[in-house]
Design an enzyme around this catalytic site. Sequence first.
Site, PDB file in Angstrom:
ATOM      1  N   GLY A 178      46.584  45.296  31.128  1.00 30.16           N
ATOM      2  CA  GLY A 178      46.759  46.745  31.084  1.00 30.16           C
ATOM      3  C   GLY A 178      47.548  47.202  29.876  1.00 30.16           C
ATOM      4  O   GLY A 178      47.186  48.183  29.209  1.00 30.16           O
ATOM      5  N   ASP A 197      52.313  51.423  37.289  1.00 29.91           N
ATOM      6  CA  ASP A 197      52.461  50.091  37.869  1.00 29.91           C
ATOM      7  C   ASP A 197      53.235  50.199  39.173  1.00 29.91           C
ATOM      8  O   ASP A 197      53.993  51.162  39.392  1.00 29.91           O
ATOM      9  CB  ASP A 197      53.180  49.150  36.904  1.00 29.91           C
ATOM     10  CG  ASP A 197      52.910  47.677  37.235  1.00 29.91           C
ATOM     11  OD1 ASP A 197      51.916  47.133  36.720  1.00 29.91           O
ATOM     12  OD2 ASP A 197      53.683  47.083  38.010  1.00 29.91           O
ATOM     13  N   ASN A 220      42.636  41.749  46.137  1.00 30.19           N
ATOM     14  CA  ASN A 220      42.342  42.758  45.126  1.00 30.19           C
ATOM     15  C   ASN A 220      41.464  43.887  45.647  1.00 30.19           C
ATOM     16  O   ASN A 220      41.550  45.021  45.158  1.00 30.19           O
ATOM     17  CB  ASN A 220      41.711  42.099  43.903  1.00 30.19           C
ATOM     18  CG  ASN A 220      42.746  41.384  43.052  1.00 30.19           C
ATOM     19  OD1 ASN A 220      43.941  41.459  43.341  1.00 30.19           O
ATOM     20  ND2 ASN A 220      42.299  40.699  42.021  1.00 30.19           N
ATOM     21  N   ASN A 244      39.379  41.588  39.045  1.00 23.00           N
ATOM     22  CA  ASN A 244      38.423  40.586  39.524  1.00 23.00           C
ATOM     23  C   ASN A 244      38.496  40.392  41.050  1.00 23.00           C
ATOM     24  O   ASN A 244      39.534  40.638  41.640  1.00 23.00           O
ATOM     25  CB  ASN A 244      38.688  39.247  38.833  1.00 23.00           C
ATOM     26  CG  ASN A 244      38.114  39.208  37.429  1.00 23.00           C
ATOM     27  OD1 ASN A 244      36.994  39.662  37.212  1.00 23.00           O
ATOM     28  ND2 ASN A 244      38.877  38.680  36.485  1.00 23.00           N
ATOM     29  N   ARG A 251      33.048  36.683  23.889  1.00 26.71           N
ATOM     30  CA  ARG A 251      33.284  35.240  23.931  1.00 26.71           C
ATOM     31  C   ARG A 251      32.039  34.474  23.470  1.00 26.71           C
ATOM     32  O   ARG A 251      32.148  33.463  22.770  1.00 26.71           O
ATOM     33  CB  ARG A 251      33.697  34.831  25.349  1.00 26.71           C
ATOM     34  CG  ARG A 251      35.106  35.286  25.680  1.00 26.71           C
ATOM     35  CD  ARG A 251      35.472  35.070  27.140  1.00 26.71           C
ATOM     36  NE  ARG A 251      36.886  35.365  27.350  1.00 26.71           N
ATOM     37  CZ  ARG A 251      37.437  35.620  28.535  1.00 26.71           C
ATOM     38  NH1 ARG A 251      36.687  35.581  29.635  1.00 26.71           N
ATOM     39  NH2 ARG A 251      38.732  35.881  28.632  1.00 26.71           N
ATOM     40  N   HIS A 265      29.912  38.658  36.507  1.00 22.77           N
ATOM     41  CA  HIS A 265      31.065  38.286  35.675  1.00 22.77           C
ATOM     42  C   HIS A 265      31.815  37.150  36.366  1.00 22.77           C
ATOM     43  O   HIS A 265      32.914  37.302  36.884  1.00 22.77           O
ATOM     44  CB  HIS A 265      31.971  39.503  35.488  1.00 22.77           C
ATOM     45  CG  HIS A 265      33.207  39.230  34.668  1.00 22.77           C
ATOM     46  ND1 HIS A 265      33.146  38.770  33.386  1.00 22.77           N
ATOM     47  CD2 HIS A 265      34.526  39.372  34.962  1.00 22.77           C
ATOM     48  CE1 HIS A 265      34.377  38.632  32.908  1.00 22.77           C
ATOM     49  NE2 HIS A 265      35.241  38.984  33.864  1.00 22.77           N
TER      50      HIS A 265
END
Length: 306
Positions: free
Chosen positions: A7, A27, A90, A115, A146, A170
């Site tokens: 972030g 946060d 998450n 994720n 990548r 992903h």
Amino acid sequence: MGAGAVGATCADNIARKELAEELVLVDIKEGVAEGKALDLTQTASLLGFDTTVTGVTNDYSKTANSDVCVITSGIPRKPGMTREELIGTNARIVEGVCKSLLQYSPNAIIVIVANPMDTMTYLSLKATGLPKNRIIGMGGILDSARFKCYLQKELNCSQHDLQAIVIGGHGDTTMIPLTRLASINSTPVSNMLDADKLKQIAADTMVGGATLTKLLGTSAWYAPGAAVAALVESIVRNEKKVFPCCVYLEGEYGQSDICMGVPVVIGKNGWEKIIDYKLNAEEQEAFNKSADAVRSMNNVLDTLVA
């Protein structure tokens, strides 16, 4: 949302590029967002940007009327941990953040970085009920960067001359580097590298995140932060760039009711159009297998989405 390494690096790139008049870091941990915002602000005279950067602890009212909201919130992947193992924790974090953001910025475009990203993007769409074009998962941009990195190392060329894209999920076993379509200044890289070498480059790309996690002891942050900033730039500047992003499919690429990485046009309205790359039979089979794996993770959400 989320002032950790990803972030904060995302915020750094956005501030340097002056993509916003005001940038807000949020946060859950007291003082972290405030401290990083102050640290970034102290670079303004050195780097020559005028973006106002502020930080707050869990005060979503400070994000009111945001045009773009980036969600990096969630626990990072640790060595030996797959993206799939992150889902339980998450999912609850991302759903709560989405609802808090939309309370103050109902017209925002939401970018998902947390994720497992394909599942978090799907969750965000289903939990919020937003139009599909306003929910975008970032992962394919990072994976493609990548892919270009590994191609460049083998070809000893400039990454800027490479066209290479990764579609699908992903994840370490679900992403699909399209080696057939990779090119350098319009010349297929298959003219320069044999099939075995291309297969190895694709394999290295697929475990690119895990490779860094093993080396660093946590998730990467420079490339993910830069990938997010590139996506945000195309939105706020209406650049109409084509990026591989995780978006909701309704029959495209042979899949429906799922969020996966496909090439899309990115502009001021979010994602605006899906580009059909006309996959061959082998690539379509790989895409279908990737969808099966993503869908199996999505099934866990049945008990999580209100």
